[in-house]
Design a protein around this motif. Structure first.
Motif, PDB file in Angstrom:
ATOM      1  N   LYS A   7       2.998 -16.589  11.777  1.00 12.83           N
ATOM      2  CA  LYS A   7       4.257 -16.956  12.536  1.00 12.83           C
ATOM      3  C   LYS A   7       5.236 -16.327  13.437  1.00 12.83           C
ATOM      4  O   LYS A   7       5.477 -16.955  14.132  1.00 12.83           O
ATOM      5  N   ARG A   8       5.342 -14.561  13.094  1.00 12.44           N
ATOM      6  CA  ARG A   8       5.589 -14.623  13.848  1.00 12.44           C
ATOM      7  C   ARG A   8       4.867 -14.136  15.916  1.00 12.44           C
ATOM      8  O   ARG A   8       6.066 -14.452  16.477  1.00 12.44           O
ATOM      9  N   ILE A  63       3.714 -17.390  16.673  1.00 14.04           N
ATOM     10  CA  ILE A  63       3.973 -19.066  16.673  1.00 14.04           C
ATOM     11  C   ILE A  63       5.527 -18.579  17.749  1.00 14.04           C
ATOM     12  O   ILE A  63       5.813 -18.925  18.380  1.00 14.04           O
ATOM     13  N   ARG A  64       6.425 -18.445  16.965  1.00 12.54           N
ATOM     14  CA  ARG A  64       7.798 -17.655  17.323  1.00 12.54           C
ATOM     15  C   ARG A  64       7.665 -17.567  18.784  1.00 12.54           C
ATOM     16  O   ARG A  64       8.638 -17.595  19.675  1.00 12.54           O
ATOM     17  N   LYS A  73       2.808 -22.759   5.199  1.00 16.52           N
ATOM     18  CA  LYS A  73       3.621 -22.405   5.914  1.00 16.52           C
ATOM     19  C   LYS A  73       3.228 -22.380   7.116  1.00 16.52           C
ATOM     20  O   LYS A  73       3.864 -22.112   8.030  1.00 16.52           O
ATOM     21  N   ILE A  74       2.277 -21.716   7.916  1.00 19.46           N
ATOM     22  CA  ILE A  74       1.769 -21.728   9.251  1.00 19.46           C
ATOM     23  C   ILE A  74       2.136 -23.278   9.586  1.00 19.46           C
ATOM     24  O   ILE A  74       2.732 -24.067  11.033  1.00 19.46           O
ATOM     25  N   LYS A 104       4.351 -25.608   9.049  1.00 19.22           N
ATOM     26  CA  LYS A 104       5.581 -25.806   8.538  1.00 19.22           C
ATOM     27  C   LYS A 104       6.140 -25.447  10.028  1.00 19.22           C
ATOM     28  O   LYS A 104       7.402 -26.052  10.725  1.00 19.22           O
ATOM     29  N   GLN A 105       5.547 -24.340  10.388  1.00 21.60           N
ATOM     30  CA  GLN A 105       5.973 -22.954  11.345  1.00 21.60           C
ATOM     31  C   GLN A 105       6.246 -24.020  12.480  1.00 21.60           C
ATOM     32  O   GLN A 105       6.691 -23.761  13.477  1.00 21.60           O
ATOM     33  N   LEU A 106       4.751 -24.257  12.966  1.00 16.25           N
ATOM     34  CA  LEU A 106       3.906 -25.311  14.104  1.00 16.25           C
ATOM     35  C   LEU A 106       4.999 -26.515  14.412  1.00 16.25           C
ATOM     36  O   LEU A 106       5.118 -26.828  15.406  1.00 16.25           O
ATOM     37  N   LYS A 135       8.125 -27.514  13.500  1.00 17.23           N
ATOM     38  CA  LYS A 135       9.301 -27.214  13.467  1.00 17.23           C
ATOM     39  C   LYS A 135       9.626 -26.601  14.698  1.00 17.23           C
ATOM     40  O   LYS A 135      10.456 -26.860  15.326  1.00 17.23           O
ATOM     41  N   LEU A 136       8.897 -26.218  15.197  1.00 19.06           N
ATOM     42  CA  LEU A 136       8.955 -25.431  16.912  1.00 19.06           C
ATOM     43  C   LEU A 136       8.060 -26.689  17.863  1.00 19.06           C
ATOM     44  O   LEU A 136       7.710 -26.500  18.872  1.00 19.06           O
TER      45      LEU A 136
END
Length: 284
Positions: free
Chosen positions: A225-226, A228-229, A253-254, A256-258, A260-261
């Protein structure tokens, strides 16, 4: 395993000992009359790696500091082969590919395999100065590798790409085998479970590994996640960001992060025997 992976079959111990005679000291016949090594013995595993690298990849001089990660070659080669297929599907010319390995480690396995199998130009980076020094030594000790591989120290453990991907540089892909575990205890339990599944009694981490190689706060999910950000800031300098995901339960979780961004992403499934893993690839 990938059909192009030369490790698809059982190890040919006779051929390996011809290429690397030192391996013979660690070979024996088990109760099933199978020629093998003691996979719970870190020294035996180290010499198996040396034999595999010399026999299959013309890497005659390779070593790692004591207690550093002795990466299993077959699974590492799988990542390289599946990544090559993925890049080809995306229309990227295999003859001019440049790749970045995040957390190259002292073993420098991914850059070595990328260079030897596909002639990729590879850059490896790591937060550990010891790992960087050892990786450079492995590159410089083998004919031709320094024409394909560059090793860089990441001085700031708070960053992944910043300080490595500098203005004017471009990589067709980045790759990473992140620290899987959230603690030292979790890493030890996983190693013992792996040995048990192999029918081996042992208490040691048979592939070795330092803290930054095996675990980090939050484990692989938080690390990815870090990544990806931070990758957003380098979206014009890296064509595809990729990372190995060992634990399937971390995928939601991964994803969701992708999402979101607003990253476009694909998942590449891999399997080595009963072990299943996958590569997550994304771009903006």
């Amino acid at each position: 395993m990938h059909p192009k992976n030369v490790h698809n079959q059982e190890y040919d111990m006779e051929a390996l000992t011809v290429s690397y005679p030192e391996l013979s000291s660690y070979i024996f016949q088990n109760d099933f009359r199978k020629t093998t090594i003691d996979f719970s013995n870190p020294e035996a595993v180290l010499h198996l790696n040396k034999a595999l690298l010399k026999h299959h990849y013309q890497v005659a001089n390779w070593n790692i500091p004591e207690d550093y990660l002795c990466a299993p070659i077959p699974g590492r080669a799988d990542y390289i082969h599946y990544l090559a297929d993925f890049l080809a599907e995306e229309g990227i010319d295999n003859k001019s590919i440049k790749g970045l390995d995040i957390g190259v480690g002292a073993n420098c396995i991914y850059p070595i395999l990328g260079a030897r199998i596909y002639n990729w130009k590879m850059t490896g980076c790591d937060i550990s100065l010891t790992s960087v020094k050892a990786a450079k030594a492995n590159v410089n000790a083998n004919f031709g590798l320094n024409n394909f591989i560059e090793i860089i120290h990441q001085p700031d453990p708070g960053h992944i790409f910043k300080g490595i991907v500098t203005p004017g540089t471009y990589f067709d892909f980045s790759m990473c085998n992140p620290p899987f575990h959230a603690s030292a205890e979790e890493a030890k339990k996983a190693s013992l479970k792996k040995l048990k599944n192999l029918g081996i009694s042992g208490t040691a981490l048979n592939f070795g590994g330092q803290a930054n190689e095996l675990w980090c706060n939050g484990g692989e999910a938080l690390f990815i996640k870090r990544m990806i950000r931070e990758s957003i800031a380098f979206k014009t300098q890296i064509g595809w960001f990729t990372c190995l995901v060992s634990k399937k339960e971390n995928l939601p979780k991964i994803y969701k992060q992708l999402t979101k961004l607003k990253a476009f992403h694909k998942t590449i499934e891999m399997a080595q025997g009963n072990k299943k893993s996958r590569i997550i690839a994304w771009k903006f």
